[in-house]
Design a protein around this motif. Structure first.
Motif, mmCIF file in Angstrom:
data_model
loop_
_atom_site.group_PDB
_atom_site.id
_atom_site.type_symbol
_atom_site.label_atom_id
_atom_site.label_comp_id
_atom_site.label_asym_id
_atom_site.label_seq_id
_atom_site.Cartn_x
_atom_site.Cartn_y
_atom_site.Cartn_z
ATOM 1 N N LEU A 1 -28.961 -65.494 -15.511
ATOM 2 C CA LEU A 1 -30.048 -65.985 -16.369
ATOM 3 C C LEU A 1 -30.213 -67.493 -16.431
ATOM 4 C CD1 LEU A 1 -28.918 -65.565 -20.044
ATOM 5 C CD2 LEU A 1 -27.503 -64.801 -18.176
ATOM 6 N N GLY B 1 -29.636 -59.253 -16.706
ATOM 7 C CA GLY B 1 -28.837 -58.059 -16.413
ATOM 8 C C GLY B 1 -27.878 -58.303 -15.251
ATOM 9 N N GLY B 2 -28.266 -59.208 -14.357
ATOM 10 C CA GLY B 2 -27.416 -59.548 -13.210
ATOM 11 C C GLY B 2 -26.619 -60.825 -13.445
ATOM 12 N N GLY C 1 -37.357 -60.554 -10.745
ATOM 13 C CA GLY C 1 -37.497 -59.345 -11.552
ATOM 14 C C GLY C 1 -37.224 -59.637 -13.021
ATOM 15 N N ALA C 2 -37.121 -58.562 -13.805
ATOM 16 C CA ALA C 2 -36.789 -58.701 -15.230
ATOM 17 C C ALA C 2 -36.207 -57.375 -15.717
ATOM 18 C CB ALA C 2 -38.031 -59.049 -16.036
ATOM 19 N N GLY D 1 -31.334 -59.792 -8.134
ATOM 20 C CA GLY D 1 -31.401 -58.393 -8.583
ATOM 21 C C GLY D 1 -32.004 -57.513 -7.502
ATOM 22 N N SER D 2 -32.075 -56.214 -7.792
ATOM 23 C CA SER D 2 -32.495 -55.272 -6.756
ATOM 24 C C SER D 2 -33.970 -55.444 -6.384
ATOM 25 C CB SER D 2 -32.228 -53.836 -7.216
ATOM 26 O OG SER D 2 -32.858 -53.591 -8.460
#
Ligand code: 5RP
Length: 222
Positions: free
Chosen positions: A104, A100-101, A86-87, A33-34
């Motif tokens: 999971l 979200g990416g 991240g989360a 993720g970002s």
């Protein structure tokens, strides 16, 4: 401070957190993720002070490789001192929603192995009750409709994430309108549905340390 600056600040804070606690044998778990990407950028600074990394997605593997960080298969590694990721949401108990990416499942496996899971987020991710962010569920493709009916039975509204195939070859259902008051129970209930690979609740194994980026600096909870 904008959201990107907060993500960068927590990524740098994570680097400082692990700096004195790793050695040349350490293999790190790295998320997707970002925010995790900012951590990967910062990690270059520690090159030579750790052995390498296990990536939670093909995208992260590509980014680590581009920085000449040696990649390991999880099966070839006995232990991971840290997993940094991240989360999408975090509550005060450091229970999380992730995925979200769409990474999971690999994220959850690496988190399970890691001695310490350091979660890095900007303050927009902190919530009182999990569930405003639709809960991602990774599903074996042939079970999609069956699992969707079961998720509706649990009170959510599953939406098929069109055009997304996970690194494991599966599909994602995003479950809307869940008010998650017992995250551990819901995590177990969803994982018990046949055809579910895993869901994005990280409650049974939540984070150990949350570094939260705010305009006033990085706040730490554990
Ligand atoms: C990927 C994830 C990410 O950690 C989550 O989506 C947060 O991403 P970002 O740092 O871009 O906000 O779980 O599967």
């Amino acid at each position: 401070m904008n959201q990107d600056a907060m993500k960068k600040a927590v990524a740098e804070a994570a680097l400082e957190e692990i700096r004195g606690q790793i050695n040349k044998d350490s293999v790190l778990g790295v998320g997707t993720g970002s925010t995790a990407n900012y951590f990967i950028e910062a990690l270059g600074e520690l090159k030579g002070s750790f052995r390498g990394a296990v990536a939670s997605s093909e995208e992260t593997a590509k980014r680590l490789k581009a920085r000449d960080i040696e990649l390991f298969e999880l099966n070839d590694v006995d232990s991971l001192p840290f997993y940094i990721d991240g989360a999408d949401e975090a509550n005060e108990h450091l229970h999380l929603i992730k995925g979200g990416g769409a990474a999971l499942t690999r994220e959850k496996i690496i988190a399970a192995v890691a001695r310490e899971f350091i979660c890095i987020c900007d303050e927009s991710k902190k919530v009182d009750i999990l569930g405003q962010f639709p809960l991602p569920v990774e599903v074996i493709p042939m079970a999609r409709s069956y699992v969707a009916r079961k998720l509706a039975g649990l009170g959510g509204q599953p939406v098929y994430r069109q055009g997304v195939v996970t690194d494991n070859g599966n599909v994602i259902l995003d479950v809307h309108n869940l008010k998650i008051t017992d995250p551990k129970k819901l995590e177990n209930d969803i994982n018990a549905i046949v055809g579910v690979v895993t869901n994005g609740l990280f409650a049974n194994r939540g984070a150990d340390l949350l570094l939260l980026g705010t305009p006033d600096g990085v706040k730490t909870s554990s």
